[in-house]
Design an enzyme around this catalytic site. Sequence first.
Site, PDB file in Angstrom:
ATOM      1  N   CYS A 113       0.863  -0.969   0.408  1.00 25.68           N
ATOM      2  CA  CYS A 113      -0.246   0.031  -0.159  1.00 25.68           C
ATOM      3  C   CYS A 113       0.862   1.595   0.435  1.00 25.68           C
ATOM      4  CB  CYS A 113      -1.376  -0.240   1.348  1.00 25.68           C
ATOM      5  SG  CYS A 113      -2.545   0.558   0.848  1.00 25.68           S
ATOM      6  N   HIS A 114       1.178   2.385   1.230  1.00 21.23           N
ATOM      7  CA  HIS A 114       1.602   3.631   1.647  1.00 21.23           C
ATOM      8  C   HIS A 114       3.664   3.083   1.682  1.00 21.23           C
ATOM      9  CE1 HIS A 114      -2.834   4.760   0.960  1.00 21.23           C
ATOM     10  NE2 HIS A 114      -1.825   6.247  -0.228  1.00 21.23           N
TER      11      HIS A 114
END
Length: 194
Positions: A113-114
């Site tokens: 994800c991030h």
Amino acid sequence: MTASLHGSRVAFLVAPEGVEQVELTAPWRAVGEAGGNAELVSVSSGPVQAFEHLDKADTFTVDRLVDEVGAADYAGLVLPGGVANPDMLRRHEAAVRFVGDFFRESKPVAAICHAPWMLIEADVVRGRRLTSYPSLATDLRNAGAHWTDEQVVVDSGLVTSRSPADLEAFCAKLVEEIAEGPHRLRSRQTERTG
């Protein structure tokens, strides 16, 4: 999962708050089911506050402080996402150095994800093929990465995925890569799954 981690220690690096809970708990469970020992590493002691999107979720106890451990202590590293989590971590020199050390030692790293923001900060994405949450694509390209929109991408021991929707594939690949051990960077040779 067919790969076994045979008691290998695996670090999960998180900030004191902001980690996306399922991106921590699903890989943690996968490591445990494969026979590995997961350890929660953070920049400060005390509980870690996880989130489910923007809502507070559970808290987790920190096992080790990042400035007390090194890549030599672990078989691999997992970087869960959440928007705030990697943004907080990349401001801590010891956390950035810890991530970079796994690459210097050619040990497997999994980021979802991030979390690839930490990879940018550690200056380890140049020339590598990876994925992330789509909003990081420009940041990663600007840092020299070859970004692609796939469920899971593996490049010389670096496992990346886009979001919680990819967790099943992400968890399987991170266990497989950690079980294989150190991966030397291969020139333009990557493995694609998705």
